[in-house]
Design an enzyme around this catalytic site. Structure first.
Site, short mmCIF file in Angstrom:
data_model
loop_
_atom_site.label_atom_id
_atom_site.label_comp_id
_atom_site.label_asym_id
_atom_site.label_seq_id
_atom_site.Cartn_x
_atom_site.Cartn_y
_atom_site.Cartn_z
N ASP A 129 0.82 -1.21 0.00
CA ASP A 129 0.00 0.00 0.00
C ASP A 129 0.86 1.27 0.00
O ASP A 129 2.03 1.25 0.38
CB ASP A 129 -0.86 0.05 1.28
CG ASP A 129 -1.97 -0.98 1.27
OD1 ASP A 129 -1.98 -1.86 0.40
OD2 ASP A 129 -2.83 -0.89 2.17
N HIS A 180 -5.77 2.70 -3.89
CA HIS A 180 -5.83 2.93 -2.44
C HIS A 180 -6.40 4.34 -2.20
O HIS A 180 -6.03 5.00 -1.27
CB HIS A 180 -4.40 2.81 -1.88
CG HIS A 180 -4.32 2.65 -0.40
ND1 HIS A 180 -5.22 1.94 0.35
CD2 HIS A 180 -3.40 3.11 0.49
CE1 HIS A 180 -4.85 1.97 1.62
NE2 HIS A 180 -3.77 2.69 1.74
N HIS A 275 3.81 -2.14 3.02
CA HIS A 275 3.80 -0.80 2.43
C HIS A 275 5.09 -0.56 1.66
O HIS A 275 6.18 -0.66 2.25
CB HIS A 275 3.65 0.26 3.53
CG HIS A 275 2.39 0.10 4.33
ND1 HIS A 275 2.29 -0.78 5.39
CD2 HIS A 275 1.18 0.68 4.19
CE1 HIS A 275 1.05 -0.72 5.87
NE2 HIS A 275 0.36 0.15 5.18
NI NI Z 1 -2.55 3.21 3.47
#
Ligand code: NI
Length: 327
Positions: A129, A180, A275
């Protein structure tokens, strides 16, 4: 009584006796009450309100606070960071985990980029992400490809233009690009129009680079409810995807801890949250991928996790892992 208090009493008594002193005290009391009402009360109310707000956001902030997203530094970073090739070599302890001989990037267009995925063998979907962020995204992509795996990247729409080159490279490599949102907003706190804007703007940005619309959305902070699901469906026809294993990479920022967290929890069909913003996450992936392959996991995109087993990701529905169900 302290010195100032004693001095005050003395002066009050000295000037005009007991009655006047009472009068002074009365005015002093009134002054204090006035100050509390005018100055302290609004501050207290504000404090209470912000505490309430914070309490409501606990689950959200536990994940990735928006402020942790690094500012775009394209001019400094882009395409000048060579991936550490040595780091993706299999370790002596994992002789079965060999890097793929020919990256499947050339064979996109065929199902699963030409890779053979066995639906009866274990598989896991690694997801990333908040990117793209070239120095980190690039390392992750190359590591996955070296082991014939692919990942899913939930990108923030307003970063797409600045990181378009690595985004296109990721897509061309057979990885899945998903959204996202446009600017990492908590969709539960937005109006219908606000959610629609977050969805459509990010979809347009992604399509302008990779040439097709994403089909999946990960809600920032994992924040989702029935209304959000419906609005995401209405705005973009997207399925929603959260995760079943949280690496907490943004918190640990330590490759070994991230790898251990995932290896201790991962099971067949899991969707793992990471991430692609942190060097420690790239390093973790370089250590994690050979371990997963050695354990027999196929590294697949979220879409592959469903389609290869004959399952679907329907618009407006939320997914955590496949098969679904309790841990
Ligand atoms: Ni996020």
């Amino acid at each position: 009584m302290n010195n100032r208090g004693r001095q005050f009493s003395k002066n009050a008594q000295g000037r005009s006796g007991r009655g006047k002193r009472k009068g002074n005290l009365k005015w002093l009391s009134l002054g204090i009450v006035f100050m509390v009402l005018v100055i302290a009360a609004p501050l207290m109310i504000n404090g209470i309100l912000s505490n309430m707000g914070k309490a409501l956001m606990v689950s959200a902030e536990e994940y990735l606070p928006a402020v942790q997203i690094r500012p775009i530094q394209e001019a400094v970073w882009v395409y000048h960071t060579a991936p550490p090739a040595a780091a993706v070599q299999p370790t002596a302890a994992s002789p079965t985990a060999q890097p793929a001989e020919s990256p499947a990037a050339e064979t996109t267009g065929e199902p699963n980029g030409g890779r053979v995925i066995d639906p009866n063998q274990k598989m896991v979907a690694l997801t990333f992400d908040d990117g793209p962020y070239t120095p980190v995204t690039k390392r992750i992509v190359k590591t996955l490809e070296a082991y014939n795996g692919r990942g899913t990247f939930f990108v923030v729409g307003n970063r797409v233009k600045d990181y378009s080159k690595i985004l296109k490279r990721t897509y061309d490599g057979g990885h899945q690009i998903a959204t996202h949102t446009w600017s990492h907003k908590n969709l539960k706190k937005l109006s219908e129009h606000g959610v629609a804007a977050q969805v459509t703007k990010s979809m347009e940005a992604i399509k302008s680079v990779i040439g097709e619309n994403p089909t999946l959305l990960r809600p920032p902070y994992g924040a989702v409810d029935k209304t959000v699901k419906q609005r995401v469906k209405d705005a973009g026809g997207l399925a929603l995807v959260n995760w079943s294993v949280d690496s907490k990479d943004w918190k640990y920022k330590n490759a070994d801890t991230i790898v251990k967290t995932i290896m201790d929890n991962v099971k067949d069909g899991d969707i793992v949250l990471m991430h692609d913003l942190y060097e420690s996450t790239a390093e973790a992936v370089e250590k994690l991928v050979p371990k997963l392959v050695e354990k027999g996991y196929q590294l697949v995109t979220v879409e592959e996790l469903y389609t290869t087993r004959g399952d679907t990701l329907e618009a407006g529905t939320l997914h955590f892992k496949n098969p679904p169900g309790p841990d």
